[in-house]
Design a protein around this motif. Structure first.
Motif, PDB file in Angstrom:
ATOM      1  N   UNK A   1       6.012  -5.539  -2.438  1.00  0.00           N
ATOM      2  CA  UNK A   1       4.974  -4.551  -2.746  1.00  0.00           C
ATOM      3  C   UNK A   1       5.456  -3.124  -2.496  1.00  0.00           C
ATOM      4  N   UNK A   2       5.282  -2.283  -3.501  1.00  0.00           N
ATOM      5  CA  UNK A   2       5.473  -0.838  -3.350  1.00  0.00           C
ATOM      6  C   UNK A   2       4.085  -0.245  -3.091  1.00  0.00           C
ATOM      7  N   UNK A   3       3.824   0.132  -1.860  1.00  0.00           N
ATOM      8  CA  UNK A   3       2.466   0.500  -1.477  1.00  0.00           C
ATOM      9  C   UNK A   3       2.011   1.842  -2.039  1.00  0.00           C
ATOM     10  N   UNK A   4       2.924   2.598  -2.644  1.00  0.00           N
ATOM     11  CA  UNK A   4       2.483   3.810  -3.324  1.00  0.00           C
ATOM     12  C   UNK A   4       2.009   3.510  -4.747  1.00  0.00           C
TER      13      UNK A   4
ATOM     14  N   UNK B   1      -5.672  -2.691   9.619  1.00  0.00           N
ATOM     15  CA  UNK B   1      -4.524  -2.126   8.905  1.00  0.00           C
ATOM     16  C   UNK B   1      -4.764  -2.126   7.400  1.00  0.00           C
ATOM     17  N   UNK B   2      -5.414  -3.176   6.906  1.00  0.00           N
ATOM     18  CA  UNK B   2      -5.759  -3.246   5.484  1.00  0.00           C
ATOM     19  C   UNK B   2      -6.709  -2.112   5.118  1.00  0.00           C
TER      20      UNK B   2
ATOM     21  N   UNK C   1      -7.642   3.235   2.519  1.00  0.00           N
ATOM     22  CA  UNK C   1      -8.163   4.597   2.623  1.00  0.00           C
ATOM     23  C   UNK C   1      -7.074   5.663   2.511  1.00  0.00           C
ATOM     24  N   UNK C   2      -5.816   5.265   2.601  1.00  0.00           N
ATOM     25  CA  UNK C   2      -4.716   6.233   2.606  1.00  0.00           C
ATOM     26  C   UNK C   2      -4.602   6.946   1.262  1.00  0.00           C
ATOM     27  N   UNK C   3      -4.290   8.233   1.316  1.00  0.00           N
ATOM     28  CA  UNK C   3      -4.079   9.023   0.099  1.00  0.00           C
ATOM     29  C   UNK C   3      -2.735   9.731   0.197  1.00  0.00           C
TER      30      UNK C   3
ATOM     31  N   UNK D   1       3.381   4.666   4.674  1.00  0.00           N
ATOM     32  CA  UNK D   1       3.267   4.464   6.118  1.00  0.00           C
ATOM     33  C   UNK D   1       2.203   3.415   6.432  1.00  0.00           C
ATOM     34  N   UNK D   2       1.074   3.493   5.734  1.00  0.00           N
ATOM     35  CA  UNK D   2       0.016   2.500   5.942  1.00  0.00           C
ATOM     36  C   UNK D   2       0.496   1.112   5.540  1.00  0.00           C
ATOM     37  N   UNK D   3       1.280   1.041   4.474  1.00  0.00           N
ATOM     38  CA  UNK D   3       1.836  -0.235   4.048  1.00  0.00           C
ATOM     39  C   UNK D   3       2.766  -0.824   5.090  1.00  0.00           C
TER      40      UNK D   3
END
Length: 221
Positions: free
Chosen positions: A23-26, A88-89, A94-96, A103-105
């Motif tokens: 997974x690419x979290x961006x 964490x999920x 919520x991360x933008x 970082x959240x990923x």
């Protein structure tokens, strides 16, 4: 007692771990799909723990109360790890911004690894400690009755979700035996649903092999 469902839960953990590595979290679409998979993990592990707390550990407590208590405490720890993963999920959702999402990923992956490692060890201990105790104090028909209580308490929608992962986690002979038993003992609609799920989840080659095992080498018409 634990063999079939634990193989399914392990398969879910293994596939989810690989999913997270890819997974690419961006990427919003990739992240959304992976986080949904994680929520499925938390949900099914909570359901499984509830079944054990309700039906399995009380049977152990009658004869080995200290063992039952130790495993109940492990379920408390498991729930805490699930809560941390859920947090964490939520933070990842919520991360933008690219940096924040990545970082959240990373935090999601760390929380999942902790959850996975704990549960792999926990399931192994249940199989090596709880199973011998159950077989020491209970006859096969009594253990079968406990299993039936567990199965009867699971709503059809959740049973389908568990079955999907058990099919993915079992080898061909185990799936074939499962189908044979369902054909003999389950209502026809339940057997047909399981049969269709097996066909859906397995490759064409594996499905053919399962059918051959069901009929001792002769293909079903």
């Amino acid at each position: 007692m634990f063999h079939q469902v634990h193989k399914g839960l392990r398969a879910m953990l293994y596939e989810t771990a690989l999913c997270l590595q890819h997974t690419e979290f961006d990427d919003a679409v990739q992240a959304r799909e992976s986080l949904a998979q994680l929520q499925e993990v938390i949900y099914l592990f909570n359901k499984h723990a509830h079944s054990e707390d309700t039906y399995v550990f009380p049977a152990v407590e009658k004869f080995e109360p200290s063992v039952a208590d130790a495993f109940e405490q492990e379920h408390v720890k498991d729930h805490e790890l699930g809560e941390l993963l859920d947090q964490a999920i939520a933070a990842c959702e919520a991360a933008t911004g690219v940096a924040a999402r990545l970082e959240a990923g990373r935090h999601v992956q760390e929380a999942f690894i902790a959850f996975m490692l704990f549960n792999l060890e926990h399931m192994a201990k249940e199989e090596s400690v709880i199973n011998p105790i159950l077989h020491r104090y209970y006859q096969d028909h009594e253990l079968h009755a406990i299993t039936q209580q567990i199965v009867s308490a699971i709503v059809p929608e959740d049973m389908a979700r568990f079955s999907r992962w058990m099919i993915r986690g079992l080898h061909n002979a185990e799936i074939s035996q499962w189908l044979k038993e369902a054909e003999l003992h389950a209502p026809e609609p339940a057997f047909q649903q399981l049969f269709q799920s097996v066909e859906k989840e397995l490759s064409a080659v594996r499905f053919r092999q399962v059918l051959e095992k069901m009929t001792d080498g002769a293909m079903m018409a």
